[in-house]
Design a protein around this motif. Structure first.
Motif, PDB file in Angstrom:
ATOM      1  N   SER A  74     -13.961   4.506  -6.997  1.00  0.00           N
ATOM      2  CA  SER A  74     -13.226   4.682  -8.243  1.00  0.00           C
ATOM      3  C   SER A  74     -12.849   6.149  -8.431  1.00  0.00           C
ATOM      4  CB  SER A  74     -14.059   4.191  -9.425  1.00  0.00           C
ATOM      5  OG  SER A  74     -15.267   4.917  -9.504  1.00  0.00           O
ATOM      6  N   ILE A  75     -11.875   6.371  -9.295  1.00  0.00           N
ATOM      7  CA  ILE A  75     -11.361   7.719  -9.528  1.00  0.00           C
ATOM      8  C   ILE A  75     -11.821   8.180 -10.901  1.00  0.00           C
ATOM      9  CG2 ILE A  75      -9.295   9.155  -9.657  1.00  0.00           C
ATOM     10  CD1 ILE A  75      -7.857   7.106  -7.948  1.00  0.00           C
ATOM     11  N   SER A  76     -12.421   9.352 -10.974  1.00  0.00           N
ATOM     12  CA  SER A  76     -12.925   9.864 -12.242  1.00  0.00           C
ATOM     13  C   SER A  76     -11.775  10.349 -13.121  1.00  0.00           C
ATOM     14  CB  SER A  76     -13.898  11.013 -11.997  1.00  0.00           C
ATOM     15  OG  SER A  76     -13.202  12.154 -11.504  1.00  0.00           O
ATOM     16  N   SER A  77     -12.041  10.423 -14.417  1.00  0.00           N
ATOM     17  CA  SER A  77     -11.040  10.941 -15.354  1.00  0.00           C
ATOM     18  C   SER A  77     -10.659  12.377 -15.004  1.00  0.00           C
ATOM     19  CB  SER A  77     -11.587  10.877 -16.779  1.00  0.00           C
ATOM     20  OG  SER A  77     -11.800   9.539 -17.175  1.00  0.00           O
ATOM     21  N   THR A  78     -11.640  13.163 -14.603  1.00  0.00           N
ATOM     22  CA  THR A  78     -11.374  14.561 -14.241  1.00  0.00           C
ATOM     23  C   THR A  78     -10.435  14.647 -13.047  1.00  0.00           C
ATOM     24  OG1 THR A  78     -13.549  15.234 -15.064  1.00  0.00           O
ATOM     25  CG2 THR A  78     -12.444  16.729 -13.530  1.00  0.00           C
ATOM     26  N   ALA A  79     -10.684  13.793 -12.033  1.00  0.00           N
ATOM     27  CA  ALA A  79      -9.842  13.811 -10.839  1.00  0.00           C
ATOM     28  C   ALA A  79      -8.424  13.365 -11.160  1.00  0.00           C
ATOM     29  CB  ALA A  79     -10.452  12.924  -9.763  1.00  0.00           C
ATOM     30  N   LEU A  80      -8.275  12.356 -12.016  1.00  0.00           N
ATOM     31  CA  LEU A  80      -6.942  11.882 -12.385  1.00  0.00           C
ATOM     32  C   LEU A  80      -6.164  12.963 -13.137  1.00  0.00           C
ATOM     33  CD1 LEU A  80      -7.377   8.173 -13.559  1.00  0.00           C
ATOM     34  CD2 LEU A  80      -6.113   9.009 -11.568  1.00  0.00           C
ATOM     35  N   THR A  81      -6.829  13.610 -14.083  1.00  0.00           N
ATOM     36  CA  THR A  81      -6.157  14.658 -14.851  1.00  0.00           C
ATOM     37  C   THR A  81      -5.755  15.818 -13.950  1.00  0.00           C
ATOM     38  OG1 THR A  81      -7.455  14.043 -16.810  1.00  0.00           O
ATOM     39  CG2 THR A  81      -6.384  16.195 -16.829  1.00  0.00           C
ATOM     40  N   ALA A  82      -6.628  16.179 -12.999  1.00  0.00           N
ATOM     41  CA  ALA A  82      -6.317  17.258 -12.072  1.00  0.00           C
ATOM     42  C   ALA A  82      -5.139  16.884 -11.174  1.00  0.00           C
ATOM     43  CB  ALA A  82      -7.544  17.597 -11.224  1.00  0.00           C
ATOM     44  N   LEU A  83      -5.088  15.621 -10.740  1.00  0.00           N
ATOM     45  CA  LEU A  83      -3.970  15.161  -9.916  1.00  0.00           C
ATOM     46  C   LEU A  83      -2.661  15.247 -10.691  1.00  0.00           C
ATOM     47  CD1 LEU A  83      -3.237  13.789  -7.139  1.00  0.00           C
ATOM     48  CD2 LEU A  83      -3.327  11.623  -8.387  1.00  0.00           C
ATOM     49  N   LEU A  87       7.294   6.771 -21.681  1.00  0.00           N
ATOM     50  CA  LEU A  87       6.160   7.690 -21.686  1.00  0.00           C
ATOM     51  C   LEU A  87       5.787   8.097 -23.111  1.00  0.00           C
ATOM     52  CD1 LEU A  87       7.196   9.939 -18.667  1.00  0.00           C
ATOM     53  CD2 LEU A  87       5.353   8.258 -18.690  1.00  0.00           C
ATOM     54  N   GLN A  88       6.782   8.333 -23.952  1.00  0.00           N
ATOM     55  CA  GLN A  88       6.498   8.703 -25.336  1.00  0.00           C
ATOM     56  C   GLN A  88       5.860   7.539 -26.103  1.00  0.00           C
ATOM     57  OE1 GLN A  88       6.499  11.550 -26.731  1.00  0.00           O
ATOM     58  NE2 GLN A  88       8.077  12.892 -25.870  1.00  0.00           N
ATOM     59  N   LEU A  89       6.301   6.309 -25.828  1.00  0.00           N
ATOM     60  CA  LEU A  89       5.687   5.150 -26.469  1.00  0.00           C
ATOM     61  C   LEU A  89       4.214   5.030 -26.079  1.00  0.00           C
ATOM     62  CD1 LEU A  89       8.421   2.358 -26.215  1.00  0.00           C
ATOM     63  CD2 LEU A  89       7.584   3.491 -28.288  1.00  0.00           C
ATOM     64  N   ARG A  90       3.935   5.235 -24.803  1.00  0.00           N
ATOM     65  CA  ARG A  90       2.543   5.147 -24.356  1.00  0.00           C
ATOM     66  C   ARG A  90       1.713   6.290 -24.939  1.00  0.00           C
ATOM     67  NH1 ARG A  90       3.440   3.164 -18.021  1.00  0.00           N
ATOM     68  NH2 ARG A  90       3.984   1.015 -18.572  1.00  0.00           N
ATOM     69  N   LEU A  91       2.328   7.466 -25.067  1.00  0.00           N
ATOM     70  CA  LEU A  91       1.602   8.580 -25.665  1.00  0.00           C
ATOM     71  C   LEU A  91       1.281   8.287 -27.131  1.00  0.00           C
ATOM     72  CD1 LEU A  91       0.476  11.447 -25.441  1.00  0.00           C
ATOM     73  CD2 LEU A  91       2.760  12.313 -26.042  1.00  0.00           C
ATOM     74  N   ALA A  92       2.254   7.748 -27.853  1.00  0.00           N
ATOM     75  CA  ALA A  92       2.015   7.400 -29.256  1.00  0.00           C
ATOM     76  C   ALA A  92       0.896   6.371 -29.384  1.00  0.00           C
ATOM     77  CB  ALA A  92       3.309   6.862 -29.885  1.00  0.00           C
ATOM     78  N   ARG A  93       0.929   5.364 -28.514  1.00  0.00           N
ATOM     79  CA  ARG A  93      -0.094   4.312 -28.567  1.00  0.00           C
ATOM     80  C   ARG A  93      -1.486   4.869 -28.308  1.00  0.00           C
ATOM     81  NH1 ARG A  93       1.118  -0.961 -27.107  1.00  0.00           N
ATOM     82  NH2 ARG A  93      -1.144  -1.247 -27.211  1.00  0.00           N
ATOM     83  N   THR A  94      -1.619   5.713 -27.290  1.00  0.00           N
ATOM     84  CA  THR A  94      -2.957   6.189 -26.917  1.00  0.00           C
ATOM     85  C   THR A  94      -3.470   7.227 -27.921  1.00  0.00           C
ATOM     86  OG1 THR A  94      -4.312   6.720 -24.981  1.00  0.00           O
ATOM     87  CG2 THR A  94      -2.400   8.133 -25.374  1.00  0.00           C
ATOM     88  N   GLN A 113      -3.508   2.403 -17.711  1.00  0.00           N
ATOM     89  CA  GLN A 113      -4.789   1.846 -17.273  1.00  0.00           C
ATOM     90  C   GLN A 113      -5.956   2.557 -17.951  1.00  0.00           C
ATOM     91  OE1 GLN A 113      -6.221   2.862 -13.344  1.00  0.00           O
ATOM     92  NE2 GLN A 113      -6.877   0.757 -12.974  1.00  0.00           N
ATOM     93  N   ALA A 114      -5.882   3.886 -18.030  1.00  0.00           N
ATOM     94  CA  ALA A 114      -6.954   4.647 -18.674  1.00  0.00           C
ATOM     95  C   ALA A 114      -7.084   4.244 -20.139  1.00  0.00           C
ATOM     96  CB  ALA A 114      -6.681   6.145 -18.548  1.00  0.00           C
ATOM     97  N   ALA A 115      -5.952   4.084 -20.817  1.00  0.00           N
ATOM     98  CA  ALA A 115      -5.984   3.679 -22.220  1.00  0.00           C
ATOM     99  C   ALA A 115      -6.557   2.273 -22.366  1.00  0.00           C
ATOM    100  CB  ALA A 115      -4.577   3.749 -22.816  1.00  0.00           C
ATOM    101  N   TRP A 116      -6.176   1.380 -21.466  1.00  0.00           N
ATOM    102  CA  TRP A 116      -6.688   0.006 -21.475  1.00  0.00           C
ATOM    103  C   TRP A 116      -8.214   0.007 -21.378  1.00  0.00           C
ATOM    104  CZ3 TRP A 116      -4.382  -4.822 -21.828  1.00  0.00           C
ATOM    105  CH2 TRP A 116      -5.169  -5.918 -21.452  1.00  0.00           C
ATOM    106  N   THR A 170      -8.308   9.991 -24.223  1.00  0.00           N
ATOM    107  CA  THR A 170      -8.087  11.422 -23.999  1.00  0.00           C
ATOM    108  C   THR A 170      -7.519  11.665 -22.610  1.00  0.00           C
ATOM    109  OG1 THR A 170      -9.852  12.024 -25.540  1.00  0.00           O
ATOM    110  CG2 THR A 170      -9.184  13.688 -23.936  1.00  0.00           C
ATOM    111  N   THR A 171      -8.094  10.985 -21.611  1.00  0.00           N
ATOM    112  CA  THR A 171      -7.555  11.085 -20.247  1.00  0.00           C
ATOM    113  C   THR A 171      -6.115  10.612 -20.201  1.00  0.00           C
ATOM    114  OG1 THR A 171      -9.733  10.753 -19.270  1.00  0.00           O
ATOM    115  CG2 THR A 171      -7.835  10.274 -17.869  1.00  0.00           C
ATOM    116  N   ALA A 172      -5.839   9.476 -20.846  1.00  0.00           N
ATOM    117  CA  ALA A 172      -4.479   8.933 -20.859  1.00  0.00           C
ATOM    118  C   ALA A 172      -3.503   9.919 -21.476  1.00  0.00           C
ATOM    119  CB  ALA A 172      -4.458   7.611 -21.629  1.00  0.00           C
ATOM    120  N   ALA A 173      -3.896  10.541 -22.582  1.00  0.00           N
ATOM    121  CA  ALA A 173      -3.006  11.498 -23.252  1.00  0.00           C
ATOM    122  C   ALA A 173      -2.714  12.705 -22.356  1.00  0.00           C
ATOM    123  CB  ALA A 173      -3.634  11.957 -24.567  1.00  0.00           C
TER     124      ALA A 173
END
Length: 438
Positions: A116-125, A284-291, A254-257, A262-265
């Protein structure tokens, strides 16, 4: 001239942070745990890295020395089974596209679901992608030639599978997997022109995204994220910024789900720095608003409303020239996602109205989305203590989800069922509970 690609064993050892001495010691420890001795030394490891195949026993020791379980080993497929990363993410580089695809294909096997991929790794990517300083298109190989006809066939057949009615697409995952495996093989071993290689990378990105959504719908999150990451590498290889932003948007979804808002944002904020097409920016803006709304932080209310306003403006600006992956974004999505965000903000009346409007606007071709929208409507009715229309919407969504093969929608309904228990005698609720139990 580009540096040669390191042997997978060397890459795996470096990813695990093991010096040669530590790695050799780990092999000796793995043997000792079995009451055995290993004669492995640095010279033998270097032979393995030059192409000598270790026996199955040694491969098991290698896996354990790298910190992986023994059952990851497939001795007949050395060295392809070796994990190339310690945190689940292949870093961007001139040869990263194919390893990322290989990692996704291998993660599809049950023994790789632990990767699995950590939140930190995803944000860094996402941050690394946003920096945009890489030239990742590798040179052509000296393998067998790849011709125009084959690539055109793969493109056309992939498009045909994607255009099937929703109910039929539930039967296509194996075909899509095979297409992606073929494209990966062509990129790794084929010899072709730069133009064809660009098309293969583009096709790989699209296929990886589609396969990821299939895995996500089934709840196979580790595999889904690996496919989205693989798609990101291939979109990055051809400089397709909108596609890359879309793949990051999928990872954020997926992160928001999974409740990692915070990771999703953070991922979405990076994606928006480089997305260009108005339809892509709308999504992208819709997903940002949702999360952001899901975090229920009163101080972020204005930020949520700004994101919704930006999404509406981008949709107004979007013409017919849209990337395929977001060509479907419409007034229906704007209405429902806005309604869901407002629901989190406590504006239930307006939220319910928007969700109902969005459902009516949705075209019949998008049955899976309709099922999700119906569950949103059911939830908004429950928020207003209206069990009868909530049960009707959930019942319709469940029947639709089962018909088209949409397990993610079924899970949404399952999550709502406890909220119906206080209304067990309300009209439609007993029928819904019985249907869900069948």
């Amino acid at each position: 001239m580009a540096a040669p690609t390191p042997h997978p064993l060397a890459a795996a050892r470096h990813a695990a942070g093991k010096t040669m001495d530590q790695f050799v010691a780990g092999i000796h420890d793995a043997a000792a745990r079995r009451g055995l001795q290993s004669g492995t030394d640095e010279a033998r490891v270097r032979k393995w890295q030059r192409g000598v195949r270790p026996n199955e026993e040694s491969q098991i020791y290698i896996a354990e020395a790298l910190g992986w379980p023994a059952d990851i080993v497939r001795a007949d497929d050395w060295p392809n089974w070796l994990p190339l990363t310690a945190n689940g993410v292949i870093p961007f580089g001139p040869h990263s596209s194919v390893p990322a695809l290989r990692e996704a294909l291998l993660t599809a096997m049950e023994r790789r679901t632990f990767l699995s991929i950590s939140s930190t790794a995803l944000t860094a990517l996402a941050a690394d992608w946003a920096a945009g300083s890489h030239d990742t298109l590798a040179q052509a190989h000296d393998g067998k030639p790849v011709g125009e006809d084959l690539v055109a066939f793969l493109e056309a057949s992939t498009q045909h599978l994607a255009n099937l009615p929703t109910e039929q697409r539930q039967h296509t995952p194996a075909l899509l997997d095979a297409h992606l495996a073929t494209v990966t093989e062509l990129l790794e071993r084929g010899r072709c022109t730069r133009a064809i290689r660009l098309r293969l990378h583009t096709l790989a990105a699209s296929l990886a995204q589609t396969v990821a959504w299939h895995r996500f719908d089934l709840g196979h999150h580790a595999n889904a994220s690996q496919h989205w990451v693989a798609g990101l590498h291939n979109a990055h290889a051809v400089g397709d910024r909108d596609m890359g932003a879309g793949l990051l948007g999928d990872l954020a979804y997926q992160a928001a789900w999974r409740g990692q808002h915070t990771t999703a944002a953070h991922i979405l904020e990076h994606a928006l720095t480089r997305a260009e097409n108005p339809a892509a920016r709308c999504l992208l803006q819709l997903r940002l608003a949702r999360t952001l709304a899901a975090r229920r932080d009163p101080t972020e209310r204005r930020t949520v409303l700004r994101a919704l306003a930006a999404a509406e403006q981008h949709l107004n600006d979007a013409g017919t020239d849209r990337p395929t992956w977001c060509a479907w974004v419409s007034e229906a999505d704007l209405a429902v996602d806005s309604g869901q965000a407002l629901l989190e903000l406590g504006d239930t009346g307006r939220a319910h109205q928007l969700i109902a409007e969005g459902e009516l606007l949705l075209p019949t071709a998008r049955d899976k989305t309709r099922g999700v929208f119906l569950t949103y409507r059911a939830a908004s009715h429950l928020d207003q203590k209206e069990p009868e229309p909530a049960a009707a919407a959930a019942n319709e969504a469940l029947l639709l989800a089962r018909r088209i093969g949409a397990p993610r929608c079924v899970r949404l309904i399952d999550d709502l069922l406890p909220r119906f228990q206080p209304y067990a005698r309300a009209q439609g609720v007993p029928d819904l509970l019985h249907l869900a139990a069948v």
